[in-house]
Write a protein that holds these residues in place. Structure first.
Motif, PDB file in Angstrom:
ATOM      1  N   GLU A  42       0.822  -1.213   0.000  1.00 51.32           N
ATOM      2  CA  GLU A  42       0.000   0.000   0.000  1.00 51.32           C
ATOM      3  C   GLU A  42       0.852   1.258   0.000  1.00 51.32           C
ATOM      4  O   GLU A  42       0.669   2.135  -0.834  1.00 51.32           O
ATOM      5  CB  GLU A  42      -0.930  -0.013   1.211  1.00 51.32           C
ATOM      6  CG  GLU A  42      -1.887   1.172   1.235  1.00 51.32           C
ATOM      7  CD  GLU A  42      -2.862   1.087   2.393  1.00 51.32           C
ATOM      8  OE1 GLU A  42      -3.669   2.027   2.549  1.00 51.32           O
ATOM      9  OE2 GLU A  42      -2.820   0.096   3.136  1.00 51.32           O
ATOM     10  N   ASP A  43       1.773   1.373   0.955  1.00 54.09           N
ATOM     11  CA  ASP A  43       2.664   2.540   1.029  1.00 54.09           C
ATOM     12  C   ASP A  43       3.990   2.177   0.369  1.00 54.09           C
ATOM     13  O   ASP A  43       4.977   1.864   1.028  1.00 54.09           O
ATOM     14  CB  ASP A  43       2.877   2.953   2.488  1.00 54.09           C
ATOM     15  CG  ASP A  43       3.701   4.232   2.608  1.00 54.09           C
ATOM     16  OD1 ASP A  43       3.911   4.904   1.577  1.00 54.09           O
ATOM     17  OD2 ASP A  43       4.150   4.547   3.727  1.00 54.09           O
ATOM     18  N   ASN A 266      -1.581  11.947   1.546  1.00 48.25           N
ATOM     19  CA  ASN A 266      -0.757  10.827   1.976  1.00 48.25           C
ATOM     20  C   ASN A 266       0.582  10.924   1.263  1.00 48.25           C
ATOM     21  O   ASN A 266       0.902  11.971   0.694  1.00 48.25           O
ATOM     22  CB  ASN A 266      -1.456   9.479   1.711  1.00 48.25           C
ATOM     23  CG  ASN A 266      -1.991   9.390   0.302  1.00 48.25           C
ATOM     24  OD1 ASN A 266      -1.325   9.759  -0.660  1.00 48.25           O
ATOM     25  ND2 ASN A 266      -3.229   8.912   0.162  1.00 48.25           N
ATOM     26  N   SER A 267       1.329   9.864   1.278  1.00 47.74           N
ATOM     27  CA  SER A 267       2.691   9.915   0.741  1.00 47.74           C
ATOM     28  C   SER A 267       2.745  10.028  -0.772  1.00 47.74           C
ATOM     29  O   SER A 267       3.807  10.345  -1.322  1.00 47.74           O
ATOM     30  CB  SER A 267       3.469   8.665   1.175  1.00 47.74           C
ATOM     31  OG  SER A 267       2.846   7.495   0.670  1.00 47.74           O
ATOM     32  N   TYR A 268       1.630   9.787  -1.475  1.00 50.82           N
ATOM     33  CA  TYR A 268       1.685   9.780  -2.933  1.00 50.82           C
ATOM     34  C   TYR A 268       0.577  10.590  -3.603  1.00 50.82           C
ATOM     35  O   TYR A 268       0.526  10.651  -4.832  1.00 50.82           O
ATOM     36  CB  TYR A 268       1.605   8.335  -3.454  1.00 50.82           C
ATOM     37  CG  TYR A 268       0.387   7.573  -2.992  1.00 50.82           C
ATOM     38  CD1 TYR A 268      -0.800   7.607  -3.705  1.00 50.82           C
ATOM     39  CD2 TYR A 268       0.440   6.808  -1.836  1.00 50.82           C
ATOM     40  CE1 TYR A 268      -1.919   6.915  -3.274  1.00 50.82           C
ATOM     41  CE2 TYR A 268      -0.671   6.101  -1.400  1.00 50.82           C
ATOM     42  CZ  TYR A 268      -1.844   6.153  -2.115  1.00 50.82           C
ATOM     43  OH  TYR A 268      -2.944   5.471  -1.686  1.00 50.82           O
TER      44      TYR A 268
END
Length: 890
Positions: A42-43, A266-268
């Motif tokens: 996922e991450d 989020n991170s993306y």
């Protein structure tokens, strides 16, 4: 029929009778547990970051040990500082009073450290009575607890990464340092094909991996490149100061990327509302409010942060200052330089390698600037203090009881520090100052330098600007100590004013890439969108000025990424740029034997490489024929893959000797085989004498003393240094051509007489971009037309366009070379009449959007009613005022 084994098998029930004979048998896929574990992460950004950090920090044991010691170090600083504050009786320690029970008449009785330490019960009581100290300890305890929880969480994630290396990548702990990151990355992309870590894309490229690891870092680099931050101020007595510290960087990343109210969800993925222009004002107000509250929170915590900074800096640098007092006079790359000098998509170990190579020439360059006044003061202070130190040392040698005299040991320490500091201001009497050559050495490694530095490396302006990138270590420590106080003020007063620009930046320079997410558009290395035509050999598309990256960062980043990732297949536009640069270099190589080769960009770049001991200068200056001789050593390995594989196989017999330190190497083990330098050698190897051996001359540089594998690996840094210097030379060459296109030619008195017979015209037609209005050029100078051209600027009129086939020699017509990026400058009073500006100008101003116009110049006889521009009057007035002031003073 042959029987094939697959992972599909018949799912048998406990009883065969339960399945009818006419019913179709069911097939199920038995997934490998190891493969299924890495399917659809996922991450993926965080996972790739942990994979990279695991490799660079040497594996599980080193990372875990470092994190544990950080927790212990934090406890030590807090406990030791508390102990020094409330648990030591300094009156006894400084002999202001005697400890209880001390017998003065007993000559053998001495004061010990235990006498100066307060008992634990009394110490605990004193701690409880100090409310401020208790508050500090409670905050420290909460912070340490959070850190401990994070370390525990990272422990389980480290176990996951270790298993990934062992099972998926098939790299054991003992072999971790024997693999470059390039090899790990190649295996990572193979795992993606097998196990689909990213389900949105079948295959990941090198650029995709870099974009995920450096997603937020690329945004920071782009913001610095576009001048959005850091803040720059003019401080009296210090000049221009760039303030950028770890605290400010942490707060910016918090508010932009990973905070609870950050721009990124989020991170993306960036929040959708930030992609809409209609909500610009609303989002800017929200960001301004968040910056205000964040600044107030920093202001509230500033006393605690300041106390921690002081304690940590004291424990970190006190021993270093005593052991090496001159270390604070040394220089280091500033926080600002670590973003300004960094390429897009450049990993930390690649960037640090460049900075390490550039540290020595940068230190030598800054050492060439010495102040005569400081030198005289330093010599005399060192003489007086050295005399006192010598006397104390002689007395100490004669009788050691001198050390028992109060403050003698303190005086010896202080005198030693003063002398060491004074020596740093005294230049080496045998040093030779070559600022321009040293600056070329710096550019060969750091790759970036503003255009204004060229030919001005000896000036104080360039020195001061370079000092912002290469600062004193003492200045770095002072900035970090002041950061808890200054950072809240910058967040509240400076950054809030940038809210609209920040929102516009993220909206305009964010693109959604399939399988990667939202990334900075500059990180895609798109030369058509973010390239600068002045940094390209062939430019078919010129992006708008606001989209161009400054200082050729897109082009240089593209070249660096292609060299460090030779298996990467660039898009057609980017590949065309790389090929055009190689073709241009090969063309320059063919013309390098010409007597006019002094202006050859390739020769200039090669000579600069020789000045940094990457190539022998004596061979380069003797002619380019020495370069193809590399085919006797490195060149053959580069061009012949069989020889290269054989050399690597031979070196693998002693892996501990050959591969040590590979975890921080740039690019693959085989080095760069398709770079600028290699392509030039390959293209020219057959046209030069075979008796010239570069390998023999390389013995004097250290390059020839390396083994075969090390020579090939060093080619990556050589290729990039060569490419950076060559790109800079081509850039300045194109700037000169651009200036020549802007020259203003003279025209005859009667233009109408030339319209019938263009061959008799002295006018050379020139195409002009109708979108570039002439008025904008006047506004850029801050002057009106009359201020530049005088009162006769009304004679400026539109001239019909016609072509001329006759080429006019530059000696036939006087001209002015105009740099459109610099303000116009009037000729000096000392210039001759031939160099003076013409007295009347004829240029076309009124034109339609579709017509071509002329930018021309005419010289006419002097007239009595000519009035010079206003700038001359202003200059004369200022000069006369200064003379009057000087007369009044003296």
């Amino acid at each position: 029929m042959a029987e094939f084994q697959t992972s599909y098998y018949k799912f048998d029930s406990p009883s065969d009778e339960e399945i009818p004979n006419n019913e179709e048998a069911y097939l199920m896929h038995a997934a490998d547990r190891n493969k299924a574990q890495w399917h659809h992460i996922e991450d993926l950004d965080g996972f790739f970051v942990r994979v990279y950090q695991y490799h660079q920090n040497h594996g599980f044991g080193c990372i875990l040990l470092q994190q544990i010691f950080e927790l212990v170090q934090f406890i030590f600083v807090v406990v030791f500082a508390t102990f020094l504050l409330v648990c030591v009786d300094y009156d006894i320690l400084f002999a202001n009073k005697l400890p209880p029970g001390f017998d003065v008449r007993n000559l053998t009785d001495k004061v010990t450290l235990d006498d100066a330490v307060i008992s634990s019960a009394k110490c605990t009581e004193r701690v409880g009575q100090n409310g401020v100290l208790v508050l500090f300890i409670l905050i420290a305890a909460v912070f340490w607890t959070l850190r401990a929880v994070k370390v525990l969480y990272n422990f389980f994630r480290l176990l996951e990464i270790r298993k990934f290396y062992n099972t998926a990548l098939r790299i054991k702990q003992n072999d971790l340092d024997n693999n470059t990151w390039h090899e790990v990355q190649q295996r990572l992309m193979l795992v993606q094909e097998e196990q689909q870590m990213c389900i949105h894309k079948q295959q990941l490229t090198e650029l995709d991996v870099y974009n995920r690891i450096l997603r937020f870092k690329n945004y920071m680099i782009a913001m610095v490149n576009k001048g959005l931050f850091p803040p720059k101020f003019h401080v009296p007595f210090l000049g221009d100061v760039v303030f950028f510290t770890q605290s400010l960087k942490y707060n910016m990343e918090l508010i932009f990327f990973w905070g609870p109210r950050a721009i990124f969800a989020n991170s993306y993925h960036m929040k959708d509302e930030y992609k809409s222009k209609s909500r610009r004002d609303q989002l800017a107000a929200k960001l301004s409010s968040d910056l205000l509250w964040l600044g107030l929170l920093n202001l509230l915590l500033s006393p605690i942060i300041l106390m921690w900074q002081i304690l940590y800096s004291f424990f970190s640098y006190a021993e270093v200052l005593k052991r090496e007092p001159g270390s604070f006079g040394a220089r280091r790359w500033s926080m600002y330089s670590r973003l300004y000098l960094r390429h897009f998509n450049e990993l930390p170990h690649e960037f640090q390698a460049r900075l390490n190579r550039g540290h020595k020439p940068a230190s030598t360059y800054m050492a060439t600037f010495t102040s005569p006044v400081l030198t005289v003061l330093a010599k005399n202070v060192a003489f007086f203090v050295g005399s006192l130190l010598a006397v104390l040392l002689v007395l100490t040698v004669w009788d050691e009881d001198v050390l028992k005299v109060e403050h003698v040991l303190t005086a010896l320490t202080i005198f030693s520090i003063i002398i060491t500091i004074c020596k740093s201001f005294i230049p080496d009497e045998h040093a030779v100052s070559c600022p321009e050559q040293l600056m070329r050495q710096v550019v060969a490694q750091v790759h970036y330098a503003p255009d204004s530095w060229r030919g001005q490396a000896h000036t104080c302006i360039v020195r001061d600007q370079f000092a912002q990138l290469f600062q004193f270590k003492a200045a770095f420590v002072i900035e970090e100590l002041l950061s808890p106080i200054i950072t809240p003020l910058l967040l509240i007063f400076w950054m809030r004013g940038k809210s609209h620009e920040i929102i516009d930046f993220f909206r305009n320079f964010t693109v959604d890439i399939a399988g990667v997410g939202d990334v900075c558009s500059f990180a895609q290395l798109n030369v058509n969108k973010h390239g600068d035509p002045q940094w390209q050999t062939e430019s078919s598309h010129a992006p708008s000025f606001k989209d161009q990256a400054d200082d050729g960062k897109t082009e240089l980043s593209l070249m660096h990424f292609a060299i460090t990732n030779p298996k990467w297949v660039p898009p057609p536009e980017e590949n065309q740029l790389l090929e055009s640069v190689r073709a241009h270099a090969q063309k320059d190589a063919a013309e390098i034997a010409d007597v006019r080769a002094t202006q050859n960009p390739l020769l200039t770049s090669l000579q600069s490489l020789g000045s940094v001991d990457m190539l022998p200068t004596s061979i380069l200056l003797s002619g380019y024929g020495s370069l193809p001789a590399m085919q006797s050593t490195t060149g053959q390995q580069i061009r012949n893959p069989n020889n290269q594989e054989t050399a690597i196989k031979n070196q693998q017999r002693h892996p501990a000797e050959v591969y040590r330190g590979l975890s921080s190497s740039e690019g693959p083990v085989g080095g760069a085989t398709d770079g600028l330098f290699s392509s030039v050698i390959s293209a020219q190897r057959d046209g030069f004498p075979a008796n010239v051996s570069l390998d023999r001359s390389l013995q004097s540089t250290g390059f020839g003393q390396m083994n075969a594998a090390e020579k090939v690996r060093e080619m990556a840094s050589l290729e990039m240094s060569m490419g950076a210097l060559y790109m800079h030379e081509l850039h300045h060459q194109r700037l000169n051509l651009h200036h020549e296109r802007m020259m203003w030619e003279t025209i005859p008195d009667d233009v109408s007489s030339c319209q019938g017979d263009p061959s008799q015209s002295n006018v050379v037609s020139q195409r002009y971009n109708p979108s570039q209005r002439l008025d904008s050029g006047y506004k850029a100078t801050g002057l009106a037309k009359e201020d530049i051209f005088g009162k006769h600027s009304a004679d400026v009129r539109t001239i019909p366009t016609f072509s001329s086939n006759r080429q006019v020699s530059p000696t036939d017509q006087p001209f002015i070379s105009m740099d459109v990026r610099q303000p116009l400058q009037m000729p000096d009073d000392n210039t001759s009449d031939s160099d003076a500006a013409p007295q009347e100008f004829h240029l076309t101003d009124n034109h339609s959007d579709d017509e071509e116009i002329l930018l021309t110049l005419r010289t006419e006889p002097s007239t009595s009613n000519y009035q010079p521009p206003q700038v001359i009057y202003i200059s004369c007035g200022v000069f006369i005022s200064l003379l009057i002031k000087l007369v009044q003073i003296y």
